[in-house]
Design a protein around this motif. Structure first.
Motif, PDB file in Angstrom:
ATOM      1  N   GLY A   1       0.797  -1.218   0.000  1.00 50.72           N
ATOM      2  CA  GLY A   1       0.000   0.000   0.000  1.00 50.72           C
ATOM      3  C   GLY A   1       0.828   1.265   0.000  1.00 50.72           C
ATOM      4  N   LEU A   2       2.115   1.163   0.278  1.00 50.38           N
ATOM      5  CA  LEU A   2       3.009   2.320   0.255  1.00 50.38           C
ATOM      6  C   LEU A   2       3.571   2.451  -1.150  1.00 50.38           C
ATOM      7  CD1 LEU A   2       4.969   1.630   3.561  1.00 50.38           C
ATOM      8  CD2 LEU A   2       2.923   3.046   3.244  1.00 50.38           C
ATOM      9  N   GLN A   3       3.447   3.627  -1.715  1.00 51.89           N
ATOM     10  CA  GLN A   3       3.906   3.780  -3.090  1.00 51.89           C
ATOM     11  C   GLN A   3       4.710   5.056  -3.278  1.00 51.89           C
ATOM     12  OE1 GLN A   3       0.308   3.979  -5.445  1.00 51.89           O
ATOM     13  NE2 GLN A   3       0.320   6.202  -5.394  1.00 51.89           N
ATOM     14  N   PHE A   4       5.529   5.024  -4.333  1.00 50.21           N
ATOM     15  CA  PHE A   4       6.210   6.238  -4.771  1.00 50.21           C
ATOM     16  C   PHE A   4       6.233   6.228  -6.289  1.00 50.21           C
ATOM     17  CE2 PHE A   4       9.713   3.188  -4.606  1.00 50.21           C
ATOM     18  CZ  PHE A   4      10.403   3.462  -5.782  1.00 50.21           C
ATOM     19  N   ARG A   5       6.368   7.397  -6.846  1.00 52.43           N
ATOM     20  CA  ARG A   5       6.426   7.546  -8.294  1.00 52.43           C
ATOM     21  C   ARG A   5       7.420   8.644  -8.632  1.00 52.43           C
ATOM     22  NH1 ARG A   5       4.525  10.361 -12.332  1.00 52.43           N
ATOM     23  NH2 ARG A   5       4.112   9.329 -14.288  1.00 52.43           N
ATOM     24  N   VAL A   6       8.294   8.371  -9.579  1.00 50.42           N
ATOM     25  CA  VAL A   6       9.259   9.354 -10.062  1.00 50.42           C
ATOM     26  C   VAL A   6       8.857   9.698 -11.486  1.00 50.42           C
ATOM     27  CG1 VAL A   6      11.686   9.854 -10.523  1.00 50.42           C
ATOM     28  CG2 VAL A   6      11.072   8.272  -8.663  1.00 50.42           C
ATOM     29  N   GLY A   7       8.358  10.903 -11.677  1.00 50.79           N
ATOM     30  CA  GLY A   7       7.990  11.349 -13.020  1.00 50.79           C
ATOM     31  C   GLY A   7       9.231  11.763 -13.801  1.00 50.79           C
ATOM     32  N   PHE A   8       9.143  11.711 -15.099  1.00 54.47           N
ATOM     33  CA  PHE A   8      10.289  12.089 -15.927  1.00 54.47           C
ATOM     34  C   PHE A   8      10.581  13.577 -15.841  1.00 54.47           C
ATOM     35  CE2 PHE A   8       9.077   8.114 -18.221  1.00 54.47           C
ATOM     36  CZ  PHE A   8      10.213   7.401 -17.870  1.00 54.47           C
ATOM     37  N   ASP A   9       9.659  14.334 -15.276  1.00 53.06           N
ATOM     38  CA  ASP A   9       9.927  15.756 -15.089  1.00 53.06           C
ATOM     39  C   ASP A   9      10.926  16.003 -13.952  1.00 53.06           C
ATOM     40  OD1 ASP A   9       8.126  14.854 -13.203  1.00 53.06           O
ATOM     41  OD2 ASP A   9       6.957  16.701 -13.168  1.00 53.06           O
ATOM     42  N   PHE A  10      11.194  14.989 -13.107  1.00 56.11           N
ATOM     43  CA  PHE A  10      12.191  15.130 -12.044  1.00 56.11           C
ATOM     44  C   PHE A  10      13.565  15.395 -12.637  1.00 56.11           C
ATOM     45  CE2 PHE A  10      15.493  13.177  -9.369  1.00 56.11           C
ATOM     46  CZ  PHE A  10      15.409  14.031  -8.279  1.00 56.11           C
ATOM     47  N   ASP A  11      13.898  14.673 -13.706  1.00 57.48           N
ATOM     48  CA  ASP A  11      15.174  14.861 -14.393  1.00 57.48           C
ATOM     49  C   ASP A  11      14.961  14.476 -15.855  1.00 57.48           C
ATOM     50  OD1 ASP A  11      17.765  14.736 -15.475  1.00 57.48           O
ATOM     51  OD2 ASP A  11      18.625  14.085 -13.578  1.00 57.48           O
ATOM     52  N   ALA A  12      15.023  15.452 -16.730  1.00 52.30           N
ATOM     53  CA  ALA A  12      14.737  15.233 -18.155  1.00 52.30           C
ATOM     54  C   ALA A  12      15.665  14.195 -18.780  1.00 52.30           C
ATOM     55  CB  ALA A  12      14.833  16.548 -18.914  1.00 52.30           C
ATOM     56  N   ARG A  13      16.839  13.970 -18.201  1.00 54.81           N
ATOM     57  CA  ARG A  13      17.780  12.988 -18.761  1.00 54.81           C
ATOM     58  C   ARG A  13      17.236  11.571 -18.675  1.00 54.81           C
ATOM     59  NH1 ARG A  13      22.886  14.218 -15.302  1.00 54.81           N
ATOM     60  NH2 ARG A  13      21.215  14.276 -13.778  1.00 54.81           N
ATOM     61  N   LEU A  14      16.294  11.322 -17.763  1.00 51.74           N
ATOM     62  CA  LEU A  14      15.724   9.979 -17.635  1.00 51.74           C
ATOM     63  C   LEU A  14      15.059   9.537 -18.931  1.00 51.74           C
ATOM     64  CD1 LEU A  14      14.160  10.214 -14.050  1.00 51.74           C
ATOM     65  CD2 LEU A  14      16.172   8.886 -14.733  1.00 51.74           C
ATOM     66  N   ARG A  15      14.413  10.463 -19.640  1.00 51.75           N
ATOM     67  CA  ARG A  15      13.727  10.118 -20.899  1.00 51.75           C
ATOM     68  C   ARG A  15      14.697   9.643 -21.983  1.00 51.75           C
ATOM     69  NH1 ARG A  15       8.443  11.142 -21.454  1.00 51.75           N
ATOM     70  NH2 ARG A  15       7.486  12.712 -20.124  1.00 51.75           N
ATOM     71  N   LEU A  16      15.959   9.962 -21.823  1.00 52.44           N
ATOM     72  CA  LEU A  16      16.949   9.611 -22.839  1.00 52.44           C
ATOM     73  C   LEU A  16      17.538   8.218 -22.644  1.00 52.44           C
ATOM     74  CD1 LEU A  16      18.865  13.017 -22.866  1.00 52.44           C
ATOM     75  CD2 LEU A  16      16.993  12.293 -24.369  1.00 52.44           C
ATOM     76  N   LEU A  17      17.243   7.599 -21.505  1.00 48.04           N
ATOM     77  CA  LEU A  17      17.832   6.294 -21.184  1.00 48.04           C
ATOM     78  C   LEU A  17      17.017   5.149 -21.780  1.00 48.04           C
ATOM     79  CD1 LEU A  17      18.697   6.943 -17.435  1.00 48.04           C
ATOM     80  CD2 LEU A  17      20.299   6.782 -19.354  1.00 48.04           C
ATOM     81  N   PRO A  18      17.678   4.029 -22.064  1.00 47.55           N
ATOM     82  CA  PRO A  18      16.938   2.841 -22.524  1.00 47.55           C
ATOM     83  C   PRO A  18      16.088   2.282 -21.380  1.00 47.55           C
ATOM     84  CG  PRO A  18      19.272   2.341 -22.263  1.00 47.55           C
ATOM     85  CD  PRO A  18      19.121   3.810 -22.038  1.00 47.55           C
ATOM     86  N   ILE A  19      15.073   1.513 -21.722  1.00 48.64           N
ATOM     87  CA  ILE A  19      14.147   0.979 -20.717  1.00 48.64           C
ATOM     88  C   ILE A  19      14.882   0.089 -19.712  1.00 48.64           C
ATOM     89  CG2 ILE A  19      13.399  -1.001 -22.080  1.00 48.64           C
ATOM     90  CD1 ILE A  19      11.169   1.179 -19.783  1.00 48.64           C
ATOM     91  N   SER A  20      15.907  -0.635 -20.129  1.00 50.02           N
ATOM     92  CA  SER A  20      16.652  -1.488 -19.186  1.00 50.02           C
ATOM     93  C   SER A  20      17.314  -0.640 -18.101  1.00 50.02           C
ATOM     94  CB  SER A  20      17.698  -2.337 -19.919  1.00 50.02           C
ATOM     95  OG  SER A  20      18.610  -1.504 -20.607  1.00 50.02           O
ATOM     96  N   ALA A  21      17.815   0.525 -18.458  1.00 54.14           N
ATOM     97  CA  ALA A  21      18.420   1.425 -17.468  1.00 54.14           C
ATOM     98  C   ALA A  21      17.353   2.007 -16.548  1.00 54.14           C
ATOM     99  CB  ALA A  21      19.186   2.542 -18.167  1.00 54.14           C
ATOM    100  N   LEU A  22      16.201   2.337 -17.099  1.00 53.73           N
ATOM    101  CA  LEU A  22      15.116   2.873 -16.270  1.00 53.73           C
ATOM    102  C   LEU A  22      14.622   1.831 -15.271  1.00 53.73           C
ATOM    103  CD1 LEU A  22      13.129   4.866 -18.979  1.00 53.73           C
ATOM    104  CD2 LEU A  22      14.619   5.786 -17.192  1.00 53.73           C
ATOM    105  N   GLU A  23      14.527   0.566 -15.709  1.00 53.03           N
ATOM    106  CA  GLU A  23      14.132  -0.516 -14.795  1.00 53.03           C
ATOM    107  C   GLU A  23      15.177  -0.678 -13.687  1.00 53.03           C
ATOM    108  OE1 GLU A  23      11.396  -2.368 -14.711  1.00 53.03           O
ATOM    109  OE2 GLU A  23      10.498  -2.222 -16.701  1.00 53.03           O
ATOM    110  N   ALA A  24      16.444  -0.557 -14.041  1.00 56.54           N
ATOM    111  CA  ALA A  24      17.513  -0.672 -13.049  1.00 56.54           C
ATOM    112  C   ALA A  24      17.467   0.481 -12.051  1.00 56.54           C
ATOM    113  CB  ALA A  24      18.866  -0.712 -13.754  1.00 56.54           C
ATOM    114  N   ILE A  25      17.224   1.677 -12.524  1.00 54.40           N
ATOM    115  CA  ILE A  25      17.113   2.843 -11.637  1.00 54.40           C
ATOM    116  C   ILE A  25      15.910   2.676 -10.713  1.00 54.40           C
ATOM    117  CG2 ILE A  25      16.606   5.317 -11.576  1.00 54.40           C
ATOM    118  CD1 ILE A  25      18.333   5.560 -14.149  1.00 54.40           C
ATOM    119  N   THR A  26      14.826   2.132 -11.235  1.00 55.13           N
ATOM    120  CA  THR A  26      13.646   1.886 -10.400  1.00 55.13           C
ATOM    121  C   THR A  26      13.970   0.901  -9.288  1.00 55.13           C
ATOM    122  OG1 THR A  26      12.238   2.272 -12.330  1.00 55.13           O
ATOM    123  CG2 THR A  26      11.215   1.208 -10.434  1.00 55.13           C
TER     124      THR A  26
END
Length: 176
Positions: free
Chosen positions: A39-64
């Motif tokens: 029930g505890l959740q967090f969300r990091v939007g891509f507006d937190f750091d625009a560089r996140l949108r430039l990464l491949p999905i495997s890197a985004l999954e790893a960062i998550t």
């Protein structure tokens, strides 16, 4: 409920944490990195750091995965075992220290520098990894895509109240 208000849970059981990243449509503002555990959740939007949108999905999954360790890890000080679960096979492989990608190796090194990682791995390794099928990752997937109604319904069905705890603990890791 603030993150500092949640005491470590004295549990001898296995606790499963995880997350998901969504980036199918670069223009969709609802997509990002997210997790929902008990029930505890967090969300990091891509507006937190625009560089996140430039990464491949495997890197985004790893960062998550790193974010989940940073956010939930301090709550599990007394847990016997903590499993970091992901529907991305690359995440399970890179958490074992076997990343062949320079990006994943760098993310792994940043995760290893966090206090949460050290607390879950030393003096005894309590952090395990597991790869899930995407269909089992519904809660995390719902948070990462901004499907608040789906997350609310699933938590409610399990008798849980959905509480957004933010990702403040993960900000230094994401920035690194």
């Amino acid at each position: 409920v603030g993150v500092v208000d949640i005491p470590p849970h004295p549990s001898p059981y296995e606790w499963v944490i995880g997350g998901d990243a969504a980036l199918e449509d670069v223009g969709d503002p609802h997509q990002g990195l997210g997790s929902s555990c008990w029930g505890l959740q967090f969300r990091v939007g891509f507006d937190f750091d625009a560089r996140l949108r430039l990464l491949p999905i495997s890197a985004l999954e790893a960062i998550t995965a790193g974010c989940a360790i940073c956010v939930y890890g301090p709550m599990l000080t007394y847990a016997h075992r903590v499993v970091i679960a992901s529907d991305a096979l690359a995440t399970a492989i890179f958490l074992a220290g076997r990343a062949r990608s320079c990006i994943l190796a760098t993310i792994h090194e940043c995760i290893r520098q966090t206090p949460a990682w050290r607390d879950l791995n030393y003096p005894v390794c309590r952090l395990w990894r597991r790869q899930l099928w995407g269909e089992v990752n519904t809660l995390h997937d719902g948070v990462s895509r901004g499907y608040h109604d789906v997350v609310e319904d699933l938590n409610s069905a399990a008798g849980l109240e959905t509480t957004d705890i933010g990702f403040d603990r993960a900000k230094p890791f994401i920035t690194a």
